[in-house]
Enzyme design. Structure first.
Site, mmCIF file in Angstrom:
data_model
loop_
_atom_site.group_PDB
_atom_site.id
_atom_site.type_symbol
_atom_site.label_atom_id
_atom_site.label_comp_id
_atom_site.label_asym_id
_atom_site.label_seq_id
_atom_site.Cartn_x
_atom_site.Cartn_y
_atom_site.Cartn_z
ATOM 1 N N ASP A 42 4.473 3.913 -0.233
ATOM 2 C CA ASP A 42 5.844 3.752 -0.509
ATOM 3 C C ASP A 42 6.079 2.720 -1.623
ATOM 4 O OD1 ASP A 42 5.336 1.860 1.044
ATOM 5 O OD2 ASP A 42 7.113 2.288 2.604
ATOM 6 N N SER A 43 5.035 2.176 -2.033
ATOM 7 C CA SER A 43 5.230 1.335 -3.104
ATOM 8 C C SER A 43 5.632 2.217 -4.197
ATOM 9 C CB SER A 43 3.846 0.476 -3.395
ATOM 10 O OG SER A 43 2.746 1.486 -3.323
ATOM 11 N N ASP A 81 2.025 7.948 2.602
ATOM 12 C CA ASP A 81 2.580 6.965 3.406
ATOM 13 C C ASP A 81 3.910 7.194 3.716
ATOM 14 O OD1 ASP A 81 2.944 3.960 4.332
ATOM 15 O OD2 ASP A 81 3.140 3.343 2.349
ATOM 16 N N LYS A 111 0.187 7.536 6.499
ATOM 17 C CA LYS A 111 -0.224 6.131 7.081
ATOM 18 C C LYS A 111 1.245 5.830 7.658
ATOM 19 C CE LYS A 111 0.290 2.624 4.166
ATOM 20 N NZ LYS A 111 1.276 1.796 4.583
ATOM 21 N N GLU A 113 3.581 2.374 9.084
ATOM 22 C CA GLU A 113 3.613 0.576 9.052
ATOM 23 C C GLU A 113 3.742 0.401 10.603
ATOM 24 O OE1 GLU A 113 6.211 -1.510 6.353
ATOM 25 O OE2 GLU A 113 5.122 -0.606 4.748
ATOM 26 N N GLU A 180 -2.752 -6.177 6.250
ATOM 27 C CA GLU A 180 -2.166 -6.742 4.897
ATOM 28 C C GLU A 180 -1.831 -8.448 5.095
ATOM 29 O OE1 GLU A 180 0.861 -4.158 2.815
ATOM 30 O OE2 GLU A 180 1.409 -5.752 1.483
HETATM 31 O O1 KIV Z 1 2.600 1.381 -0.212
HETATM 32 C C1 KIV Z 1 1.710 0.872 -0.478
HETATM 33 O O2 KIV Z 1 1.133 0.697 -1.479
HETATM 34 C C2 KIV Z 1 0.838 0.361 0.779
HETATM 35 C C3 KIV Z 1 -0.408 -0.412 0.402
HETATM 36 C C4 KIV Z 1 0.154 -1.909 -0.273
HETATM 37 C C5 KIV Z 1 -1.285 -0.817 1.525
HETATM 38 O O3 KIV Z 1 1.317 0.121 1.752
#
Ligand code: KIV
Length: 270
Positions: A42-43, A81, A111, A113, A180
């Site tokens: 989600d980055s 994510d 993934k 969180e 993290e």
């Molecule tokens: O969203 C992302 O890129 C992440 C990584 C930094 C683990 O969650």
């Protein structure tokens, strides 16, 4: 191609390499470099969509980016994510959103969180056939609660909490755990204590693998965290190419004869 099982069983063998990607051309580069796992993080919100945080990213954004990455990836395992509030509010909605990542976009796993609220959800997803990667320590979707992006697990109580949650998510069936921004000795103890691999970002060298954000690695980010490392300067290379293009158009050297053609029977059209 590594499977979820290959990754899950890889505790302490070859380090697991993981990197984010958000589009087809960068996914192809990452895949061809032999990275084991591509995370469509989600980055994407900060790196690609121009947001300050990851919070505005939607399920539809994620589906679009995961689809692009999957189409360009031949070998790596692609993990989607789950964006802020697309999981954890309502079970049915969480399962449906996660299922769409596999069914519509072609991801192999999701993934989450993680926290106390994702233990049962992880178990349900896994039972339904949705492999889950957990994520503990700094979880950037809590930015407003933290008031920034602080280190986690820096006192005994919070370190122990991370360890307990790691064990609970491993027991719930998560196939790997991202840690993290936690002290490396805490990450080492979590890695020892659980039987699924840990993948660290700002968590030191004892994890079973490492993950970074693509834009930080290649030097495209405006800002990157202190635990990250820039391995190249793609921004400088892109800027130089664009400057040269602008100069060539302005001074008339582009397009040249080799980039142009004539149609001999169209000498008089007016
Ligand atoms: O969203 C992302 O890129 C992440 C990584 C930094 C683990 O969650």
């Amino acid at each position: 191609m590594p499977t979820v099982r290959d990754v899950r069983d890889n505790t302490g063998d070859e380090p697991i390499t993981m990197l984010t990607a958000y589009d087809a051309p960068t996914a192809a580069i990452v895949d061809q470099a032999g990275v084991d796992v591509i995370l469509v993080g989600d980055s994407v919100g900060n790196t690609t969509l121009g947001y300050e945080t990851t919070l505005p990213v939607t399920v539809e954004d994620t589906l679009r980016h995961v689809g692009a990455v999957v189409r360009a990836t031949e070998d790596a395992l692609v993990v989607a994510d789950m964006p802020f509030l697309s999981f954890g509010v309502d079970d049915a909605e969480s399962l449906e959103n996660a299922g769409r990542m596999l069914k519509e976009a072609g991801a192999t796993a999701v993934k989450l969180e993680s926290g106390p609220h994702t233990i049962e959800l992880t178990e349900k997803m896994v039972q339904l056939g949705i492999p889950v990667m957990a994520h503990l320590g700094l979880t950037p979707q809590h930015v407003n609660q933290y008031g920034g992006f602080p280190r986690q697990g820096t006192d005994e109580e919070s370190a122990r909490r991370i360890l307990e949650l790691a064990e609970a998510h491993a027991d719930a069936g998560a196939f790997a755990l991202i840690l993290e921004h936690v002290p490396s000795n805490v990450a080492a103890q979590v890695t020892d204590a659980i039987d699924i691999p840990t993948i660290g970002i700002g968590a030191g060298p004892s994890c079973d693998g490492q993950v970074l954000v693509f834009h930080d690695v290649v030097g495209l980010s405006e800002w990157s965290p202190s635990f990250s490392k820039q391995f190249g300067d793609v921004k400088a290379a892109m800027k130089s190419a664009v400057d040269e293009y602008v100069n060539s158009v302005e001074d008339g050297t582009f397009p040249g004869d080799e980039h142009s053609y004539e149609q001999s029977d169209l000498d008089r059209i007016y």
